[in-house]
Design an enzyme around this catalytic site. Structure first.
Site, mmCIF file in Angstrom:
data_model
loop_
_atom_site.group_PDB
_atom_site.id
_atom_site.type_symbol
_atom_site.label_atom_id
_atom_site.label_comp_id
_atom_site.label_asym_id
_atom_site.label_seq_id
_atom_site.Cartn_x
_atom_site.Cartn_y
_atom_site.Cartn_z
ATOM 1 N N GLU A 1 43.027 34.321 45.462
ATOM 2 C CA GLU A 1 42.942 35.659 44.175
ATOM 3 C C GLU A 1 43.927 36.420 45.635
ATOM 4 O O GLU A 1 43.457 37.986 45.627
ATOM 5 C CB GLU A 1 41.532 36.332 44.304
ATOM 6 N N GLU B 1 37.971 28.545 39.150
ATOM 7 C CA GLU B 1 36.927 28.827 39.216
ATOM 8 C C GLU B 1 35.787 29.208 37.396
ATOM 9 O O GLU B 1 37.151 29.649 36.994
ATOM 10 C CB GLU B 1 36.720 30.198 39.654
#
Length: 499
Positions: free
Chosen positions: A122, A269
């Protein structure tokens, strides 16, 4: 007649081999292995846990050499990561990137089956100051793989947060934050040219809790949604029965907004916390078990999304262990499915989940809803009456003279009824509560000929095992009369066709 049976057998063999090959190449569910864990197990202990649970794909948040060594010759596919704190250095030096690949990838293959490199996690939302080196580090690492002749085996991408998509619903209007359009275009071009995937971190738990009632809990948990409250994209008329698919499609449409298509999404995820503080009521075992079980069934049935029905979505569950050293609320520390000592927080199977004869979910294999023996008999009796009455549990096995009947043990009798109800209704919202007289366990309560729903291997009649016909001496005597050499020749041809 015997020639027909031999031909039929060969045809069935071909069908079986084709089906097996198709299943083997389908979507997978892997696991994330975070390291912010006190009493972190040894690498060999972790691999034993992975093998016991039949986990075939793992994502490491680093490239720990002990783990990579322990994973050698296991057949487990491995995603290694360049940690966020190494991005700036690796992205500023081609030689540093080459050194990273040589030390953390080339040194371990082919013994360890490293299939991908995740560059950070991220980055654009968690580490925006590293944004300018994201594309260079991707290119430097790709050049290093090419030099090591590993570019076909190992693919490179970077996990992206849903926070990069400001308005994910309806999916058809989703777009990446325009601040990053130039970098995202370069990134997507890199994925397209290298045959890599778009890595997405998609967490319906946060989508649900941050939505503050906009979406029903059932929608986040893959449970049945009231037809009157279904989420429909008004621009495409696609019906979204779960938030996971909507998030994945939001990524696809965001790529399309930048004129890119044909790049598959892999969810790096997703999961659900099993424990939270008093102000986090939705972080609990029931919801975590429901989400991950239903996610597995959805993914392993090779389900696509409404906008991409033929594109399977492989997924990594977050995560193997509770990362108790992480900062943040209680829920942030409790996403794990296993404690460091190997015991389970709740039970998950990483194999295709069975369906009942009527096509409905049988509930999670290896997980049982049982009565709490410390509760008063009167409370258990009340729960038993509800389960066998309004709850519509099948209580025939606990009637007098039946295998699960015990006149002097209401805990056993109530447990059977509780468990039957739970396994029938878990996928559509049923919980293991019964006015706080029940609890979940991974210990099989079956005994003798009393088999509880969810028991693996012993209750095939419950999970829809199919018999294709009687097998006996007569069957074998007719099929073994066909020409063995011809059959072996045909098998060889079939295998060659499947290669």
């Amino acid at each position: 007649m015997m020639r027909w049976k031999c031909t039929t057998g060969i045809a069935l063999l071909f069908l079986w081999l084709t089906t097996t090959t198709s299943n083997a190449s389908g979507a997978f569910v892997g696991i994330n292995i975070g390291t912010d864990v006190s009493n972190f197990p040894s690498a060999s202990a972790i691999v034993s846990i992975l093998q016991a649970k039949k986990i075939t794909h793992v994502r490491l948040f680093d490239a720990d050499h002990q783990m990579l060594t322990a994973l050698a010759h296991t057949g487990i596919d491995v995603m290694v990561s360049v940690p966020n704190d190494q991005i700036l250095r690796t992205g500023q030096s081609r030689s540093d990137a080459a050194d990273w690949v040589n030390k953390n990838v080339a040194a371990f293959v082919p013994a360890t089956n490293i299939t991908s490199i995740a560059v950070g996690n991220e980055i654009l939302t968690a580490l925006p100051n590293a944004a300018l080196v994201l594309i260079p580090v991707l290119r430097f690492l790709q050049a290093a793989l090419l030099a090591a002749n590993l570019n076909s085996q190992v693919k490179i991408s970077t996990p992206t947060s849903m926070d990069l998509i400001s308005k994910p619903f309806p999916p058809s209007t989703a777009q990446f934050n325009s601040t990053w359009n130039q970098i995202m275009s370069q990134y997507l071009q890199f994925l397209k040219s290298t045959g890599s995937v778009f890595m997405l971190n998609a967490q319906p738990y946060y989508g649900y809790t941050k939505g503050r009632g906009v979406f029903p809990l059932e929608y986040a948990l893959f449970r049945s949604v009231n037809p009157n409250t279904q989420n429909v994209d008004p621009n495409t008329d696609h019906v979204y029965s779960n938030m996971f698919d909507a998030m994945v499609d939001a990524a696809y449409y965001s790529m399309q907004a930048l004129n890119f298509s044909g790049i598959p999404v892999v969810v790096t995820e997703t999961g659900w916390p099993w424990l939270g503080a008093s102000n986090e009521p939705d972080a609990n075992v029931d919801n975590a078990l429901a989400y991950n079980t239903n996610l597995m069934r959805h993914v392993l049935n090779n389900s696509g999304t409404p906008s991409q029905p033929s594109v399977q979505v492989s997924t990594y569950i977050y995560e193997l262990f509770n990362e108790d050293l992480r900062n943040g609320p209680v829920s942030e520390k409790n996403w794990g499915i296993v404690f460091p000592n190997g015991t389970t927080t709740y039970s998950l199977t990483f194999e295709r989940l069975p369906l009942s004869n009527n096509g409905e979910s049988t509930g999670p294999v290896g997980m049982y809803c049982v009565a709490n023996s410390s509760m008063p008999v009167s409370a258990l009796k009340q729960g038993l009456d509800w389960a066998c009455g309004p709850g519509s549990a099948n209580c025939s096995a606990i009637q007098p003279g039946k295998p699960c009947y015990q006149s002097d043990n209401i805990v056993v009798v109530a447990s059977y009824a509780y468990n039957d109800y739970y396994h029938k209704t878990q996928a559509s919202g049923g919980t293991c509560n019964f006015n706080n007289t029940a609890m979940l366990t991974s210990t099989d309560p079956s005994f003798g000929s009393c088999i509880f729903a969810g028991s693996s291997g012993s209750n095939s009649s419950r999970v829809g095992a199919t018999a294709f016909g009687p097998v006996g001496p007569d069957n074998f005597s007719t099929t073994t009369k066909c020409d063995g050499r011809a059959l072996l020749h045909t098998i060889a041809l079939v295998l060659l066709c499947l290669v």
